[in-house]
Design a protein around this motif. Structure first.
Motif, PDB file in Angstrom:
ATOM      1  N   GLU A  10      -9.631 -11.389  14.963  1.00 18.16           N
ATOM      2  CA  GLU A  10     -10.853 -10.815  15.689  1.00 18.16           C
ATOM      3  C   GLU A  10     -10.413  -9.422  16.083  1.00 18.16           C
ATOM      4  O   GLU A  10     -11.354  -8.414  16.284  1.00 18.16           O
ATOM      5  CB  GLU A  10     -11.194 -11.160  16.540  1.00 18.16           C
ATOM      6  N   SER A  11      -9.248  -8.988  16.490  1.00 16.40           N
ATOM      7  CA  SER A  11      -9.145  -7.697  16.955  1.00 16.40           C
ATOM      8  C   SER A  11      -8.830  -6.569  15.862  1.00 16.40           C
ATOM      9  O   SER A  11      -8.773  -5.559  16.436  1.00 16.40           O
ATOM     10  CB  SER A  11      -7.503  -8.077  17.694  1.00 16.40           C
ATOM     11  N   ASN A  12      -8.792  -7.040  14.890  1.00 11.33           N
ATOM     12  CA  ASN A  12      -8.450  -5.901  13.643  1.00 11.33           C
ATOM     13  C   ASN A  12      -9.383  -6.081  12.351  1.00 11.33           C
ATOM     14  O   ASN A  12      -9.087  -5.244  11.329  1.00 11.33           O
ATOM     15  CB  ASN A  12      -6.970  -5.988  13.095  1.00 11.33           C
ATOM     16  N   ARG A  13     -10.350  -7.057  12.515  1.00 16.94           N
ATOM     17  CA  ARG A  13     -11.110  -7.242  11.159  1.00 16.94           C
ATOM     18  C   ARG A  13     -11.917  -6.105  10.809  1.00 16.94           C
ATOM     19  O   ARG A  13     -12.136  -5.850   9.469  1.00 16.94           O
ATOM     20  CB  ARG A  13     -12.027  -8.401  11.603  1.00 16.94           C
ATOM     21  N   LEU A  14     -12.398  -5.279  11.551  1.00 17.40           N
ATOM     22  CA  LEU A  14     -13.324  -4.277  11.192  1.00 17.40           C
ATOM     23  C   LEU A  14     -12.462  -3.191  10.505  1.00 17.40           C
ATOM     24  O   LEU A  14     -12.841  -2.514   9.487  1.00 17.40           O
ATOM     25  CB  LEU A  14     -13.912  -3.427  12.366  1.00 17.40           C
ATOM     26  N   ALA A  19     -10.731  -0.710   5.654  1.00 19.29           N
ATOM     27  CA  ALA A  19      -9.664  -0.066   4.796  1.00 19.29           C
ATOM     28  C   ALA A  19      -9.972  -0.492   3.397  1.00 19.29           C
ATOM     29  O   ALA A  19      -9.556  -0.059   2.449  1.00 19.29           O
ATOM     30  CB  ALA A  19      -8.459  -0.620   5.480  1.00 19.29           C
ATOM     31  N   ARG A  20     -10.347  -1.863   3.227  1.00 18.92           N
ATOM     32  CA  ARG A  20     -10.394  -2.500   1.677  1.00 18.92           C
ATOM     33  C   ARG A  20     -11.380  -2.070   1.020  1.00 18.92           C
ATOM     34  O   ARG A  20     -11.486  -1.589  -0.092  1.00 18.92           O
ATOM     35  CB  ARG A  20     -10.371  -4.173   1.902  1.00 18.92           C
ATOM     36  N   ASN A  21     -12.454  -1.512   1.989  1.00 18.91           N
ATOM     37  CA  ASN A  21     -13.904  -0.730   1.459  1.00 18.91           C
ATOM     38  C   ASN A  21     -13.455   0.590   0.659  1.00 18.91           C
ATOM     39  O   ASN A  21     -13.940   0.910  -0.295  1.00 18.91           O
ATOM     40  CB  ASN A  21     -14.640  -0.839   2.347  1.00 18.91           C
ATOM     41  N   VAL A  22     -12.493   1.252   1.284  1.00 19.60           N
ATOM     42  CA  VAL A  22     -12.054   2.559   0.702  1.00 19.60           C
ATOM     43  C   VAL A  22     -11.612   2.349  -0.710  1.00 19.60           C
ATOM     44  O   VAL A  22     -12.031   3.143  -1.462  1.00 19.60           O
ATOM     45  CB  VAL A  22     -11.064   3.119   1.447  1.00 19.60           C
ATOM     46  N   VAL A  23     -10.813   1.317  -0.864  1.00 19.87           N
ATOM     47  CA  VAL A  23     -10.437   1.093  -2.451  1.00 19.87           C
ATOM     48  C   VAL A  23     -11.034   0.356  -3.165  1.00 19.87           C
ATOM     49  O   VAL A  23     -11.009   0.351  -4.563  1.00 19.87           O
ATOM     50  CB  VAL A  23      -8.865   0.837  -2.185  1.00 19.87           C
ATOM     51  N   LEU A  27      -2.094  -0.506   7.358  1.00 16.20           N
ATOM     52  CA  LEU A  27      -3.537  -0.339   6.662  1.00 16.20           C
ATOM     53  C   LEU A  27      -3.664   0.883   5.961  1.00 16.20           C
ATOM     54  O   LEU A  27      -3.941   0.941   4.785  1.00 16.20           O
ATOM     55  CB  LEU A  27      -4.641  -0.227   7.811  1.00 16.20           C
ATOM     56  N   LEU A  28      -2.812   1.971   6.378  1.00 17.64           N
ATOM     57  CA  LEU A  28      -2.903   3.465   5.647  1.00 17.64           C
ATOM     58  C   LEU A  28      -2.025   3.256   4.597  1.00 17.64           C
ATOM     59  O   LEU A  28      -2.484   3.511   3.450  1.00 17.64           O
ATOM     60  CB  LEU A  28      -2.659   4.527   6.565  1.00 17.64           C
ATOM     61  N   GLN A  29      -1.123   2.453   4.600  1.00 22.29           N
ATOM     62  CA  GLN A  29      -0.183   2.398   3.466  1.00 22.29           C
ATOM     63  C   GLN A  29      -0.574   1.425   2.540  1.00 22.29           C
ATOM     64  O   GLN A  29      -0.031   1.441   1.362  1.00 22.29           O
ATOM     65  CB  GLN A  29       1.276   1.941   4.044  1.00 22.29           C
ATOM     66  N   ALA A  30      -1.410   0.122   2.849  1.00 24.08           N
ATOM     67  CA  ALA A  30      -1.915  -0.559   2.150  1.00 24.08           C
ATOM     68  C   ALA A  30      -2.919   0.042   1.136  1.00 24.08           C
ATOM     69  O   ALA A  30      -3.136  -0.320   0.027  1.00 24.08           O
ATOM     70  CB  ALA A  30      -2.674  -1.838   2.834  1.00 24.08           C
ATOM     71  N   ILE A  31      -3.729   1.019   1.768  1.00 24.73           N
ATOM     72  CA  ILE A  31      -4.714   1.536   0.907  1.00 24.73           C
ATOM     73  C   ILE A  31      -3.937   2.416  -0.038  1.00 24.73           C
ATOM     74  O   ILE A  31      -4.115   2.603  -1.345  1.00 24.73           O
ATOM     75  CB  ILE A  31      -5.560   2.895   1.711  1.00 24.73           C
ATOM     76  N   ALA A  32      -2.879   3.115   0.214  1.00 25.70           N
ATOM     77  CA  ALA A  32      -2.269   3.941  -0.670  1.00 25.70           C
ATOM     78  C   ALA A  32      -1.495   3.158  -1.566  1.00 25.70           C
ATOM     79  O   ALA A  32      -1.552   3.624  -2.843  1.00 25.70           O
ATOM     80  CB  ALA A  32      -0.894   4.782   0.202  1.00 25.70           C
TER      81      ALA A  32
END
Length: 450
Positions: free
Chosen positions: A128-132, A137-141, A164-169
Motif C-alpha cells: 500500500e505504501s508504494n502501489r501508486l 512507473a510501469r505505465n511509463v514503459v 523504480l527508476l532503474q526498473a524503468i531503464a
C-alpha cells in the motif's frame, strides 16, 4: 584492431584496460565508476602511453583532470613499462547485456549500463505504501502515451525510488526504447564540464534526443544556479517534444528548498507519487523474498520479528536480516527467534529500553480493573479478563513502544495476529466506548505516578 607491436610483452590494450578497470572498481564509489570508467575501452598503445577510448569529450576531460593520478597508479602496478595514459573520443563498442538479436554497431551513448541489474519490476515488492509509484512507473514503459508527464517519485532514502527508476531503464533496454538514466550529480558534472570545454552542443545532443529521460536525486541541483538553468531548458525541450520524463526526489515539489518556482511548478505538471515506509505485511514480504533469493534458511517466526522491529527503510530492513544471518553463521547457531531478538536488540538498543516497563503496565491495569496478572496472561474468555488483556497489549505497543512479537511473547506466547487483533479492538472501541476511554485514561494517569 589490437595494436601490440610496440609492446610485445604486454597484453592487448583492451585486456590491459579491463584489468585496470578491475582495480579502479574497488577504489572508486559505484556511481563514479559506473559514470566515468565502465563505458570505456583500451584502444591502442602510443609509444609508452595507453590510449583509452571514451564516449564524449567531457568524459575525456573529466578523466584527464580528476582521475588521471589514480589511473596511472593502477597502470603502474600492472604494466610498469606503460608510463602515461590518454583519452580519445570515439565510438565505444560494448558487449550488450540485453537479450534479443545480436547488435553489430556501436551502442548509442544513451544505452546506459545499469548501476544495479537486480533492480527490475519483478523484484520490487508492492504494498500500500508504494502501489501508486509502482503502477505509474510501469505505465511509463507499457503505454506509448501516458496521461501524466513528468512522473515525480518522492520518498525518503532507501524506500525504492531508485529501484523504480532503474526498473524503468531496464525495461526500456528490453523494449529497445531510447532512454537516458542519470543522477542529478552526473547531470551537474557533465553540464559544467560541457561549458568549460565548450561542448554544450554535444551535451544537448546527448540529453535531449531520447524517448525516456530518467534523473535520480533531483534535489542535488538545489542551490546550483547554472545547473538549474541547464536542467530547465533540458526539461522544456523534452516535454515540448512529448518525451517521457521521470524524476526521483527526497521530497515533494513545494518542499524543495533551493529549487526555482518555475521548476517546482513543472515537477507538479504530471503525477507526484509518494512512497512512504512499508507497512508490516510489505516488510515481511520483502524479507521473505530476500531470504529466498539468497537461499537463506530462516523461519517465518524469525522473519516476523525482524519485520515487526525494523520499521524504517527497506535498506534498514535488509541490513537487519543480513546482520542476523551473519551472526548466525559466525556463532554457528540457527537463526531462530531468540537469536533474531538478541541480534536486533544489540543493533538497536532503543527497542529494549522502554521508559514504561511491562511490569508497570500490568500493575496499573490490574489495580484499575481489579484483575490479577495471571488473568491477563491466561486464556479465560471472561469479558473483564479479555478487556484487561487487550488494554495491556494496547499499552505495551503504544505507550511502551514494544514490538508486537515481543508483546506476544510476554502475553503468554500469543501469536502476532492475536496481539494485533487485541490492539485493533481497543483502537476501534476508543472511538465510541466511553467506559473504555475512562479505563484507559485512569491507567495512563496511574502510569505517570509509577
Amino acid at each position: 584492431m589490437k595494436d601490440t607491436s610496440q609492446h610485445p610483452t604486454l597484453p592487448p590494450p583492451d585486456e590491459l584496460w579491463k584489468a585496470i578497470q578491475g582495480q579502479l572498481q574497488v577504489k572508486l564509489t559505484r556511481s563514479i565508476y559506473e559514470t566515468w570508467i565502465k563505458n570505456t575501452v583500451g584502444s591502442k598503445f602510443d609509444r609508452q602511453s595507453l590510449v583509452v577510448q571514451v564516449p564524449t569529450s567531457f568524459t575525456a576531460e573529466w578523466l584527464g583532470t580528476r582521475l588521471r593520478p589514480l589511473i596511472l597508479q593502477a597502470i603502474k602496478t600492472i604494466a610498469p613499462s606503460v608510463i602515461d595514459v590518454s583519452f580519445q573520443v570515439g565510438q565505444v563498442r560494448h558487449i550488450s547485456t540485453i537479450t534479443g538479436p545480436n547488435k553489430t554497431g556501436p551502442m548509442p551513448l544513451f544505452r546506459q549500463h545499469l548501476p544495479n541489474p537486480r533492480y527490475d519490476f519483478e523484484s520490487f515488492v508492492v504494498g500500500e505504501s508504494n502501489r501508486l509509484a509502482y503502477s505509474s512507473a510501469r505505465n511509463v514503459v507499457t503505454n506509448k502515451e501516458t496521461t501524466f508527464n513528468p512522473l515525480l517519485i518522492c520518498s525518503g532514502p532507501g524506500l525504492g525510488k531508485t529501484h523504480l527508476l532503474q526498473a524503468i531503464a531496464k525495461s526500456c533496454s528490453d523494449l529497445k526504447v531510447d532512454y537516458l538514466y542519470v543522477t542529478a550529480e552526473q547531470f551537474t558534472n557533465e553540464f559544467i564540464s560541457a561549458i568549460k570545454t565548450k561542448t554544450t552542443s554535444a551535451f544537448r545532443e546527448k540529453y535531449r534526443n531520447v524517448d525516456v529521460f530518467l534523473i535520480d536525486d533531483i534535489q542535488f541541483i538545489a542551490g546550483k544556479e547554472k545547473t538549474r538553468e541547464g536542467f530547465f531548458h533540458t526539461f522544456n525541450e523534452l516535454h515540448t517534444g512529448d518525451k517521457k520524463i521521470v524524476i526521483a526526489s527526497d521530497t515533494i515539489p513545494n518542499r524543495m528548498h533551493g529549487i526555482d518556482d518555475r521548476l517546482r511548478s513543472r515537477f507538479s505538471w504530471g503525477l507526484v507519487a509518494n512512497i512512504t515506509p512499508p507497512d508490516f505485511d510489505t516488510r515481511l514480504a520483502i524479507l521473505k523474498r530476500r531470504a529466498k533469493k539468497q537461499h537463506w534458511t530462516i523461519g517465518s517466526d524469525a522473519l516476523t520479528v525482524i519485520a515487526d522491529q525494523v520499521e524504517g527503510s527497506i535498506r534498514d530492513l535488509e541490513g537487519a536480516l543480513n546482520r542476523v544471518i551473519s551472526t548466525s553463521r559466525a556463532l554457528e547457531l540457527p537463526p531462530d527467534m531468540k537469536l533474531v531478538i538478541e541480534s536486533l536488540e544489540s543493533l538497536m538498543p532503543k527497542l529494549s529500553a522502554s521508559v514504561i516497563t511491562k511490569e508497570a503496565i500490568f500493575r496499573c491495569v490490574c489495580n484499575s480493573l481489579n484483575v490479577a496478572e495471571k488473568d491477563i496472561l491466561g486464556g479465560s474468555r471472561q469479558r473483564e479478563f479479555v478487556r484487561a488483556r487487550h488494554l495491556s497489549m494496547y499499552l505495551l505497543k503504544n505507550d511502551a513502544g514494544m514490538p508486537v512479537t515481543n508483546i506476544g511473547r510476554i502475553m503468554g506466547d500469543r501469536n502476532h495476529s492475536t496481539v494485533l487483533h487485541g490492539i485493533k479492538n481497543v483502537s476501534q472501541g476508543l472511538t465510541h466506548d466511553i467506559s473504555l476511554q475512562n479505563d484507559l485514561n485512569q491507567i495512563r494517569k496511574n502510569l505517570t505516578h509509577v
